[in-house]
Design an enzyme around this catalytic site. Sequence first.
Site, short mmCIF file in Angstrom:
data_model
loop_
_atom_site.label_atom_id
_atom_site.label_comp_id
_atom_site.label_asym_id
_atom_site.label_seq_id
_atom_site.Cartn_x
_atom_site.Cartn_y
_atom_site.Cartn_z
N ASP A 23 0.80 -1.21 0.00
CA ASP A 23 0.00 0.00 0.00
C ASP A 23 0.84 1.26 0.00
O ASP A 23 0.31 2.35 0.17
CB ASP A 23 -0.94 0.01 1.22
CG ASP A 23 -2.01 -1.06 1.11
OD1 ASP A 23 -2.12 -1.63 0.01
OD2 ASP A 23 -2.72 -1.29 2.09
N LYS A 24 2.16 1.14 -0.19
CA LYS A 24 2.98 2.34 -0.26
C LYS A 24 2.56 3.22 -1.41
O LYS A 24 2.50 4.44 -1.30
CB LYS A 24 4.46 1.97 -0.42
CG LYS A 24 5.11 1.49 0.87
CD LYS A 24 6.57 1.23 0.64
CE LYS A 24 7.27 0.86 1.94
NZ LYS A 24 8.69 0.60 1.76
N GLU A 25 2.25 2.57 -2.56
CA GLU A 25 1.87 3.34 -3.73
C GLU A 25 0.58 4.08 -3.46
O GLU A 25 0.38 5.21 -3.91
CB GLU A 25 1.72 2.40 -4.93
CG GLU A 25 1.52 3.11 -6.25
CD GLU A 25 2.77 3.82 -6.71
OE1 GLU A 25 2.66 4.72 -7.57
OE2 GLU A 25 3.86 3.48 -6.22
#
Length: 627
Positions: A23-25
């Site tokens: 979920d970094k993006e």
Amino acid sequence: MDLRSDDLFPDEDDEENSNYSQDKEAGKEFVVYMIDAGPDMFLQIKEEDDVKKPSHFSTVVKCILESLKTRIINSDYDEVAICFFNTREKRNLQESEGVYVFNVREGEDLDRPTARLIKDFSHIEDTFEKEIGSQSGIVPGSRENPLYSALWVAQGLLRKGSTRNVDKRILLFTNNDDPFGNADPRVKADMRRTTIQRAKDSQDLGISIELFPLSRSGEEFNVSIFFADMLELENDELSEFMPMVAEKFEDLTNQLRKRMYKKRVVRKITLMVADGLSIGLHTYALIRPAQTGKITWLDSVTNKPLKLERSYICADTGALVTEPLARFQTYQNEKVKFSIDELSEIRKVTNVPLRLLGFKPLHCLKDYHNLRPATFLYPSDEEISGSICAFIALYRAMLRFQKYGVAFYGNMQSPQLVALLPQEEVTNSSGQIDPPGLHMIYLPYSDDIRRIEKLHMSTDGPVPRASKEEIDKATAMIKKLELREFSVYQISNPALQRHYAILQALALDENEDLPETKDETMPDEESMQRPGITNAVQEFKDVIYGSDYCFEVNTKTKGDEASKKRKALTEVAEKEAGNYDWRELAETQKLKNLTVVELKYYLTAHNLPLTGKKEVLINRILTHLGL
């Protein structure tokens, strides 16, 4: 081609940590550094003792460089832009006067933080006046408003991406608390109104504007003149904002570091309290072990990242398989095939990610139940309206009755029971320390907890036990050695620090030796020599071994070994230094052609300090030679 079910259900990493990476993006940031380039930003600051300090412009540049270096490690998927206003030249998509976008060409998107951007921006002070130039923001008789134009340009740079999964921020650096002070009264009122409206329009689009004010010599930055209205700061917020005015580089760097890396949402889940009552929650990873970045495979010729592709080859024909793979499980010598939908239903444990089962007293939750980093839960009305009100009611009831919740967490990797532990809000004069919310603690399975096995060296006679005096002396010694107000944030990973220092040196072509990495995990020997600690340790030794006990001392100490090593290095340096005519090299200005290692031969041979960049080493040699 068939695919076995064993290949479909591989052992996966911890679900929360994998989501944290995936979920970094979705949680990335778009940031525009907006820097005031007016003439006042370039004035040198004088202290009371007439010592000159760097200008505010130099301070901001160094601060942003440190921010970019940190960002390229922590979140290189973010995108940034550097925008100057009150400039002589212009470069922006809107063709606005007095605004210069440093790293984004016209019509292009934001840049990701790269080594080239850092190298180019590190020389901005040398080239700024020639290529960009500074000018007064408000010229009498003109209606040009560089601050308004800069906000408009920044809003255009942040045009792409949805605010649902991207945080958009404008960081404004200035030492001018009255940007329209030189304008005519009527023009000033109009500029003030339009600039405030432009800032409000940006905030309505989900763009946050954060001010980093700097105080001039002998003057305190007055936020109330204009920026309090632009940022819509109320009385309480205004009083809290005033101590944030930066006066030096360290203050500004610390502020930027604290405010830059705010906690990002890892996942969005639903807590089912009862049938028909659910609460929308955001999960946060408050603390995770720092790790090195992923390995990126590069083409050996072009040095560009490679794109990995996977293809299946039929074992019988050797041809590429183009049809969808059939998945199966062998049962009684027959292959039972499954569709994608059927496998998804098999893997699904529950449709509700988090289901509340009940409550237990706080004393039932033990320290050893916390086997891995917990996840922090905070309510949100984005998915389910009224979630915040319901969460507050549940949270306050748990605090009042001293209970924690027990819930079933139904993720596909490792479904398990979790404890929902309420945390009260903690604040001080500087602001919030701990936020209110729930910690989701992953409870262990029964076989994760083992009973302590007592092992005695001898079974003959009674089991030896420590006396009360021995226990008291041991307790006193441990209390003296205990670290007070300790936080894991105080200790840096020395291996990671050196790893990133090497990467930075390679990326930025820094040819000087790497700075020595301080290992903060080692004991503080100097502090352990304090009288209170040494007395407590000696008393413990006396009560255990007796005051007449003689400890064996190894005569070959580390100091002797280090002394021999230094002597050997000095001899080598003296021998190598004798191969150069240092005075001739200095007089012909050829010292700069030598490497750092060669320069250190001279410094080591003459017992001079070895720290500093190449220019510092050369100056040290020249000073020693009397030139």
